[in-house]
Motif scaffolding. Structure first.
Motif, PDB file in Angstrom:
ATOM      1  N   VAL A  51      63.387  60.187  74.323  1.00 24.08           N
ATOM      2  CA  VAL A  51      61.970  60.555  74.226  1.00 24.08           C
ATOM      3  C   VAL A  51      61.345  60.483  75.619  1.00 24.08           C
ATOM      4  O   VAL A  51      61.719  59.625  76.418  1.00 24.08           O
ATOM      5  CB  VAL A  51      61.184  59.655  73.241  1.00 24.08           C
ATOM      6  CG1 VAL A  51      61.752  59.738  71.843  1.00 24.08           C
ATOM      7  CG2 VAL A  51      61.160  58.210  73.711  1.00 24.08           C
ATOM      8  N   THR A  53      57.461  61.561  78.018  1.00 23.95           N
ATOM      9  CA  THR A  53      56.074  62.012  78.027  1.00 23.95           C
ATOM     10  C   THR A  53      55.961  63.276  78.882  1.00 23.95           C
ATOM     11  O   THR A  53      56.890  63.619  79.635  1.00 23.95           O
ATOM     12  CB  THR A  53      55.139  60.940  78.610  1.00 23.95           C
ATOM     13  OG1 THR A  53      55.478  60.734  79.995  1.00 23.95           O
ATOM     14  CG2 THR A  53      55.277  59.626  77.856  1.00 23.95           C
ATOM     15  N   SER A  80      55.463  63.439  68.894  1.00 27.23           N
ATOM     16  CA  SER A  80      55.363  62.274  68.020  1.00 27.23           C
ATOM     17  C   SER A  80      54.093  62.338  67.169  1.00 27.23           C
ATOM     18  O   SER A  80      53.051  62.792  67.625  1.00 27.23           O
ATOM     19  CB  SER A  80      55.368  60.977  68.835  1.00 27.23           C
ATOM     20  OG  SER A  80      54.243  60.907  69.693  1.00 27.23           O
ATOM     21  N   HIS A  83      51.270  57.227  68.223  1.00 25.50           N
ATOM     22  CA  HIS A  83      51.045  57.030  69.669  1.00 25.50           C
ATOM     23  C   HIS A  83      50.230  58.185  70.275  1.00 25.50           C
ATOM     24  O   HIS A  83      50.468  58.605  71.415  1.00 25.50           O
ATOM     25  CB  HIS A  83      52.378  56.892  70.419  1.00 25.50           C
ATOM     26  CG  HIS A  83      53.115  55.619  70.112  1.00 25.50           C
ATOM     27  ND1 HIS A  83      52.823  54.423  70.737  1.00 25.50           N
ATOM     28  CD2 HIS A  83      54.108  55.356  69.222  1.00 25.50           C
ATOM     29  CE1 HIS A  83      53.632  53.481  70.253  1.00 25.50           C
ATOM     30  NE2 HIS A  83      54.416  54.022  69.324  1.00 25.50           N
ATOM     31  N   LYS A  86      51.831  61.231  72.169  1.00 23.31           N
ATOM     32  CA  LYS A  86      52.156  61.079  73.593  1.00 23.31           C
ATOM     33  C   LYS A  86      53.602  61.431  73.919  1.00 23.31           C
ATOM     34  O   LYS A  86      53.914  61.879  75.030  1.00 23.31           O
ATOM     35  CB  LYS A  86      51.864  59.630  74.004  1.00 23.31           C
ATOM     36  CG  LYS A  86      52.193  59.279  75.435  1.00 23.31           C
ATOM     37  CD  LYS A  86      51.891  57.803  75.702  1.00 23.31           C
ATOM     38  CE  LYS A  86      52.271  57.384  77.111  1.00 23.31           C
ATOM     39  NZ  LYS A  86      51.993  55.944  77.360  1.00 23.31           N
ATOM     40  N   TYR A  87      54.504  61.247  72.965  1.00 24.68           N
ATOM     41  CA  TYR A  87      55.934  61.391  73.246  1.00 24.68           C
ATOM     42  C   TYR A  87      56.517  62.683  72.675  1.00 24.68           C
ATOM     43  O   TYR A  87      56.029  63.223  71.682  1.00 24.68           O
ATOM     44  CB  TYR A  87      56.699  60.191  72.687  1.00 24.68           C
ATOM     45  CG  TYR A  87      56.325  58.896  73.349  1.00 24.68           C
ATOM     46  CD1 TYR A  87      56.884  58.533  74.571  1.00 24.68           C
ATOM     47  CD2 TYR A  87      55.388  58.033  72.776  1.00 24.68           C
ATOM     48  CE1 TYR A  87      56.531  57.345  75.198  1.00 24.68           C
ATOM     49  CE2 TYR A  87      55.027  56.840  73.394  1.00 24.68           C
ATOM     50  CZ  TYR A  87      55.609  56.506  74.607  1.00 24.68           C
ATOM     51  OH  TYR A  87      55.247  55.339  75.225  1.00 24.68           O
ATOM     52  N   SER A  89      60.414  64.897  71.919  1.00 29.98           N
ATOM     53  CA  SER A  89      61.869  64.850  71.810  1.00 29.98           C
ATOM     54  C   SER A  89      62.374  66.257  71.497  1.00 29.98           C
ATOM     55  O   SER A  89      61.588  67.198  71.373  1.00 29.98           O
ATOM     56  CB  SER A  89      62.305  63.856  70.729  1.00 29.98           C
ATOM     57  OG  SER A  89      63.698  63.604  70.842  1.00 29.98           O
ATOM     58  N   ILE A 107      58.375  54.875  67.731  1.00 31.97           N
ATOM     59  CA  ILE A 107      57.842  56.230  67.935  1.00 31.97           C
ATOM     60  C   ILE A 107      58.368  57.120  66.816  1.00 31.97           C
ATOM     61  O   ILE A 107      59.579  57.210  66.594  1.00 31.97           O
ATOM     62  CB  ILE A 107      58.272  56.799  69.299  1.00 31.97           C
ATOM     63  CG1 ILE A 107      57.862  55.842  70.424  1.00 31.97           C
ATOM     64  CG2 ILE A 107      57.656  58.168  69.523  1.00 31.97           C
ATOM     65  CD1 ILE A 107      58.465  56.191  71.772  1.00 31.97           C
TER      66      ILE A 107
END
Length: 249
Positions: A51, A53, A80, A83, A86-87, A89, A107
Motif C-alpha cells: 500500500v 499514498t 482505501s 483512513h 489516503k492509501y 493498492s 487499512i
C-alpha cells in the motif's frame, strides 16, 4: 559585414535531415527507456510495500499527484475505504475475501469502491440484512459513526427490530426474503387488524405521495403498533404495493 548565403544541394539537405531525424528520435527513445525503468522500479517498490499514498508514489515516479492519479486509474488501483481514502493498492496485490474486502493491517480496501458503495453492496448481498455492528465487524470500522447518512439513501431500507436498526435492500423481493431469513423462528409480521387496515388505507388516501416510512410515522402519531412490514403486507394483499413502490424506490 557581408552575409554569405549558403545554398545546399539536394544530397546535403538529405544528409542533414536524416541526422536531425535520428538525433531527435534517439532522444525520445532514451527518454522512453528512462521512463520505463522508472515505472518498473516504482511498480516493484509498490508491490513490495503493498500500500502507498499519493505523495509516496509521486516521489517514486517523479511526477505530480495528478499524474500519479492517472497512473493509478490506468493500473486499476484501489483506494482505501478508511483512513480518509489516503492509501492505494493494486489488483495484483489485493486478495479480496468472500465479502469483497481486503485488509492490510488496519487499512481496508473494497472491490466495490468507497465506503458508501461498499455498505450498499454488502447489505444487498446479505441473506438477512445487516446491523451497524455486523457491518462494523466485516469492515473493521465503527459503522455507527457513518450509518446515519443512509437515512436518505433510497438503495437501503432500515427497520428497528428488537430495539436494533437492521438495514435491508430496498428491492421489495430481496427485502422480504432477507426479513424471512432473519426472522426464521418467528412470523414475519402479523397482518394488520381490520381497524388497523382501515387506518392505514385512510392515511394512504390522505397522503398518496408519502413513502411507506412517512405513512407509518404519521399513523403512529395517533395510533401506535403499526409497522412498516404490516403496511407492506396490507398493500401487497390489495395489489397496491407495486403501484406504491414505484414512488418510494
Amino acid at each position: 559585414m557581408l552575409l554569405q548565403l549558403v545554398v545546399l544541394d539536394n544530397s546535403s539537405f538529405v544528409v542533414i535531415y536524416v541526422l536531425t531525424y535520428f538525433i531527435y528520435y534517439d532522444k525520445i527513445r532514451i527518454a522512453d527507456m528512462v521512463k520505463k525503468e522508472l515505472l518498473d522500479k516504482a511498480m516493484r517498490h509498490f508491490i513490495s510495500a503493498q500500500v502507498m499514498t499519493l505523495s509516496q508514489l509521486g516521489v517514486l515516479l517523479s511526477c505530480s499527484q495528478r499524474s500519479v492519479q492517472r497512473y493509478l486509474s490506468k493500473w486499476g488501483g484501489f483506494r482505501s475505504y478508511n483512513h480518509n481514502g489516503k492509501y492505494f493498492s493494486l489488483p495484483a496485490i489485493a486478495h479480496f475475501d468472500s465479502f469483497g474486502i481486503w485488509k492490510y493491517n488496519d487499512i481496508g480496501f473494497s472491490r466495490f469502491g468507497n465506503l458508501k458503495e461498499t455498505v450498499v453492496h454488502l447489505v444487498a448481498r446479505s441473506p438477512d440484512g445487516l446491523t451497524a455492528s455486523e457491518l462494523g465487524e466485516v469492515l473493521s470500522v465503527n459503522a455507527h459513526s457513518f450509518m446515519s447518512q443512509f437515512r436518505v439513501d433510497l438503495r437501503l431500507k432500515r427497520e428497528k427490530c428488537d430495539g436494533v436498526l437492521v438495514y435491508f435492500c430496498s428491492d421489495h423481493d430481496i427485502r422480504i426474503a432477507q426479513k424471512r431469513k432473519r426472522f426464521t423462528d418467528q412470523p414475519l409480521s402479523t397482518f394488520p387488524s381490520n381497524t388497523q387496515a382501515v387506518t392505514i388505507l385512510v392515511s394512504l388516501l390522505k397522503n398518496p405521495k408519502a413513502t411507506i416510512e412517512e405513512l407509518v410515522k404519521t399513523i403512529n402519531k395517533e395510533q401506535n403498533g403499526i409497522s412498516i412490514t404490516m403496511v407492506e403486507r396490507l398493500l401487497e394483499h390489495h395489489g397496491l404495493f407495486k403501484k406504491k413502490v414505484t414512488h418510494i424506490l
